[in-house]
Enzyme design. Structure first.
Site, PDB file in Angstrom:
ATOM      1  N   CYS A 100      56.386  -9.866 -36.442  1.00 27.50           N
ATOM      2  CA  CYS A 100      56.793 -10.994 -37.279  1.00 27.50           C
ATOM      3  C   CYS A 100      56.326 -12.272 -36.601  1.00 27.50           C
ATOM      4  O   CYS A 100      56.764 -12.587 -35.486  1.00 27.50           O
ATOM      5  CB  CYS A 100      58.311 -10.997 -37.472  1.00 27.50           C
ATOM      6  SG  CYS A 100      58.924 -12.374 -38.466  1.00 27.50           S
ATOM      7  N   CYS A 103      54.382 -18.007 -43.029  1.00 29.97           N
ATOM      8  CA  CYS A 103      54.290 -16.593 -42.642  1.00 29.97           C
ATOM      9  C   CYS A 103      53.203 -16.385 -41.587  1.00 29.97           C
ATOM     10  O   CYS A 103      52.013 -16.557 -41.863  1.00 29.97           O
ATOM     11  CB  CYS A 103      54.051 -15.686 -43.840  1.00 29.97           C
ATOM     12  SG  CYS A 103      54.208 -13.924 -43.444  1.00 29.97           S
TER      13      CYS A 103
END
Length: 330
Positions: free
Chosen positions: A91, A254
């Site tokens: 992530c 992101c």
């Protein structure tokens, strides 16, 4: 006050996206690699993820990271990434949040003007270079895992949408990437419900007909992200609305999605090495990505730069009479 569980955390957000960094209360998860620990966690400890990300302690877009001792000698900390969709291999925004927390809490040795933090993740070793001034983490640049385009100009039949053309790329997770305009939907937060519904339908159709699988680690598979792109504005190179299973948007641009986007553009001959690429979120926040070198095979090595802010510290407790020991989803 009674409690059968107590997890300590430092909460943060990265360009709008939360990262709840769990610093204590979990213990060492079994496994000789972080990938093995991820599988053990998914099979035996997923109640802890639900406890932390579901309501009432979390919310439908909650994300976090569980700190662990590293499994390799060249890393400072091990990390497992959690969110409402599950336990991720990697992530990007979470790594920026973790590195910021480690520096600002003194959990790593801090040097100025830059502190190097090496993180052992299920997707591999990730280096985070933290720009530090007066003890504060001003920004974080992560060197991500090898990224690649898995398919260009693929098509899938989606009920209600017809034939949808997309590229599939990997930047730590798999992303279906396509221009939002192809669906006739404006890039406007007022259209978020239409975007999200389309994204979920596209994910389901891809996984039913051409589910992506990582060529080295088959445990990394499936499409849980659809990156709808639009032209950049006011200095950004691109904007994206990141629809994520089971039904929410990434608030940040992101990090792994930006990495996948860089790999996609490189595979198309539209982005070279050493060129900054400013990626903007649906919220209007930005990451700066850059391809720094070629990896093995057809992979590329990206960096992503962003900022994070600590928002609080907490102890998350479970009363033995709580009717929702794993939280709830409404």
């Amino acid at each position: 006050m009674r409690s059968t569980r107590c997890l300590t955390a430092v909460d943060s957000h990265t360009e709008g996206m939360p990262t709840r960094v769990i610093t204590g209360g979990v213990g060492v998860i079994p496994g000789d690699t972080m990938a093995a620990r991820r599988l053990h966690f998914v099979e035996h400890l997923d109640h802890l993820r639900r406890f932390l990300v579901n309501e009432p302690r979390g919310h439908p877009a909650m994300s976090g990271a569980i700190l662990q001792p590293p499994t390799r000698p060249d890393a400072d900390w091990g990390v497992l990434y959690i969110e409402v969709s599950g336990c991720l291999p990697m992530c990007g925004h979470g790594t920026i949040g973790v590195a910021t927390v480690l520096v600002e809490t003194g959990m790593v040795t801090v040097t100025e003007p830059e502190t190097l933090v090496r993180l052992d993740t299920p997707a591999g070793l990730v280096e985070a270079r933290v720009a530090v001034r007066d003890g504060r983490a001003e920004s974080v640049t992560i060197e991500n895992v090898p990224s690649f385009a898995a398919a260009l100009d693929a098509t899938v039949e989606v009920p209600g949408l017809g034939t949808v053309r997309y590229d599939m790329a990997y930047g730590g997770n798999f992303y279906a990437i396509l221009p939002l305009a192809d669906l006739g939907i404006p890039f406007d937060r007022a259209e978020k419900d239409r975007m999200l519904a389309a994204g979920l339908d596209i994910m389901a159709a891809i996984d039913a007909t051409d589910r992506p699988v990582h060529p080295v680690d088959p445990a990394i598979s499936g499409c849980k992200h659809v990156q709808f792109t639009a032209p950049g504005v006011n200095g950004s190179d691109s904007r994206n609305a990141m629809a994520i299973h089971p039904g929410w948007f990434d608030r940040s641009p992101c990090g792994t999605g930006t990495s996948a986007r860089l790999a996609q553009l490189h595979a198309r001959g539209e982005l070279g090495f050493g060129v900054d690429f400013v990626n903007e979120s649906l919220l209007g926040t930005r990451f700066t990505g850059r391809l720094v070198r070629a990896g093995d095979g057809d992979t590329v090595i990206p960096t992503v730069t962003g900022r994070a802010w600590i928002t609080g510290t907490a102890q998350y407790l479970l009363d033995p009479t709580d009717p929702f020991p794993e939280g709830f989803v409404l």
